[in-house]
Scaffold this motif. Structure first.
Motif, PDB file in Angstrom:
ATOM      1  N   LEU A  76      14.445  17.311 -25.488  1.00 12.88           N
ATOM      2  CA  LEU A  76      13.969  18.256 -25.827  1.00 12.88           C
ATOM      3  C   LEU A  76      13.208  18.299 -24.288  1.00 12.88           C
ATOM      4  O   LEU A  76      12.045  18.913 -24.341  1.00 12.88           O
ATOM      5  CB  LEU A  76      13.216  17.635 -26.563  1.00 12.88           C
ATOM      6  N   GLY A  77      13.952  17.637 -23.632  1.00 15.17           N
ATOM      7  CA  GLY A  77      12.867  17.201 -22.541  1.00 15.17           C
ATOM      8  C   GLY A  77      11.519  17.207 -21.764  1.00 15.17           C
ATOM      9  O   GLY A  77      10.958  17.286 -20.814  1.00 15.17           O
ATOM     10  N   ARG A  93      15.038   4.018 -30.319  1.00 13.14           N
ATOM     11  CA  ARG A  93      15.732   5.472 -30.852  1.00 13.14           C
ATOM     12  C   ARG A  93      15.603   6.702 -30.748  1.00 13.14           C
ATOM     13  O   ARG A  93      15.857   7.785 -30.817  1.00 13.14           O
ATOM     14  CB  ARG A  93      16.086   5.162 -32.680  1.00 13.14           C
ATOM     15  N   ALA A  94      14.074   6.870 -29.718  1.00  9.55           N
ATOM     16  CA  ALA A  94      13.179   8.094 -29.802  1.00  9.55           C
ATOM     17  C   ALA A  94      14.006   9.024 -28.661  1.00  9.55           C
ATOM     18  O   ALA A  94      13.630  10.147 -28.309  1.00  9.55           O
ATOM     19  CB  ALA A  94      11.132   7.986 -30.111  1.00  9.55           C
ATOM     20  N   ILE A  95      13.988   7.698 -27.706  1.00 13.32           N
ATOM     21  CA  ILE A  95      14.068   8.104 -26.047  1.00 13.32           C
ATOM     22  C   ILE A  95      14.874   9.068 -26.094  1.00 13.32           C
ATOM     23  O   ILE A  95      14.778  10.590 -24.781  1.00 13.32           O
ATOM     24  CB  ILE A  95      13.872   6.926 -25.337  1.00 13.32           C
ATOM     25  N   GLU A 101      10.147   8.448 -19.202  1.00  9.18           N
ATOM     26  CA  GLU A 101       9.956   7.497 -18.886  1.00  9.18           C
ATOM     27  C   GLU A 101       8.788   6.454 -19.135  1.00  9.18           C
ATOM     28  O   GLU A 101       8.560   5.055 -19.333  1.00  9.18           O
ATOM     29  CB  GLU A 101       9.612   8.115 -17.571  1.00  9.18           C
ATOM     30  N   VAL A 102       7.777   7.193 -19.750  1.00  9.92           N
ATOM     31  CA  VAL A 102       6.777   6.398 -20.063  1.00  9.92           C
ATOM     32  C   VAL A 102       6.529   5.132 -21.180  1.00  9.92           C
ATOM     33  O   VAL A 102       6.463   3.812 -20.879  1.00  9.92           O
ATOM     34  CB  VAL A 102       4.872   6.515 -20.233  1.00  9.92           C
TER      35      VAL A 102
END
Length: 302
Positions: A227-228, A219-221, A234-235
């Motif tokens: 937000l740039g 959900r955070a990705i 990617e990590v």
């Protein structure tokens, strides 16, 4: 509390429950297990030595250190531990056991700390008398052909087996099974949830297992990308496949009959009551044993 008390109990101290990120609030991977008057340390990530000191653990009395694999967050503080143990009174070289490559790691530490050792030995005769203690003793684990488990410690009723876990592309990556007085503990190291781990987990009284809240990270990705924070996103995407998804872990722990499951190496780290509840969302619907979210300094007694 005395961690070296020989009273028939096993004591487990979570001395590092954090993510691979360096944090002032928590240490990286570190678990202490005390049994039969002996203390065994599993992984020594950044901040582990400070965490052990905070819990009043006498680091000069460690029986042996076991490393699960050579990601830096699992051995960042190892050189500090060896050096501090020598300076503050250890009489014999600290044995450090881990995958093939352990000798190279300790040799590198010895080269890095050579000037320090020379200065201190010149100034302090009692340190010069035991210079070999300054660099520890490497023990490398080799597995018999076709075997996924091998015994690496057997003394005074305590046995420790190294087991191969699934943490591609890291090979080998290890977990450890400790048995004492009929009790069994599994320390997972870093691993995805894999059928290969079932034997080590089966019937454990306590599983100290890494945990990755995939539902939170996924959900955070998208928000990270907006937000740039492209590198962070990617990590996050690349680490999902080789860590233990919470829900899959709950299923495996239930199938393996794990009596108590304690989550550690928590990603993303749940720093308050709300995020801790969110971290384990859905796990108790599947896993019916005792479930705990680890925190640095948590003590478990069996």
């Amino acid at each position: 509390m005395s961690f070296v008390a020989d009273d028939g109990h096993i004591r487990v101290l979570l001395c590092g429950t954090g993510t691979p990120e360096v944090s002032t609030a928590r240490a990286q991977a570190c678990t202490l297990v005390a049994a039969g008057g002996k203390m065994f340390l599993f992984d020594v990530g950044d901040g582990a030595v400070r965490s052990l000191e905070k819990s009043n653990v006498p680091i000069t009395s460690l029986e042996r250190v076991f490393i699960t694999h050579f990601h830096s967050d699992h051995f960042n503080d190892l050189a500090t531990l060896i050096n501090a143990s020598w300076i503050w009174g250890r009489e014999t070289p600290l044995e450090v056991e881990g995958p093939v490559g352990m000798q190279a790691v300790l040799s590198g530490f010895a080269q890095s700390y050579a000037l320090d050792e020379g200065y201190r030995s010149t100034n302090m005769p009692h340190l010069a008398a035991r210079r070999d203690v300054a660099f520890g003793k490497a023990l490398e684990i080799a597995f018999p052909e076709g075997k996924r488990s091998t015994r690496v410690y057997d003394k005074d009723g305590i046995t420790i087996d190294a087991v191969l876990v699934a943490h591609e592309p890291v090979k080998p990556a290890l977990g450890y099974v400790l048995r004492y007085r009929g009790k069994k503990i599994f320390i997972s190291g870093d691993t995805e949830v894999s059928p290969a781990n079932i034997a080590a987990m089966r019937g454990t009284d306590l599983a100290i297992h890494e945990a990755y809240a995939t539902h939170v990270v996924r959900r955070a990705i998208p928000q990270m990308k907006k937000l740039g924070m492209t590198a962070d996103a990617e990590v996050a995407e690349r680490t999902i496949p080789y860590h233990a998804d919470n829900i899959a872990l709950a299923r495996q722990a239930e199938a393996a009959g794990v009596k108590r499951l304690v989550l550690t190496h928590l990603t993303p780290y749940p720093g308050n009551f709300v995020t801790r509840r969110l971290f384990v969302q859905g796990m108790s619907d599947i896993y019916k044993g005792e479930l705990s979210v680890g925190q640095d300094g948590m003590i478990i007694i069996l």
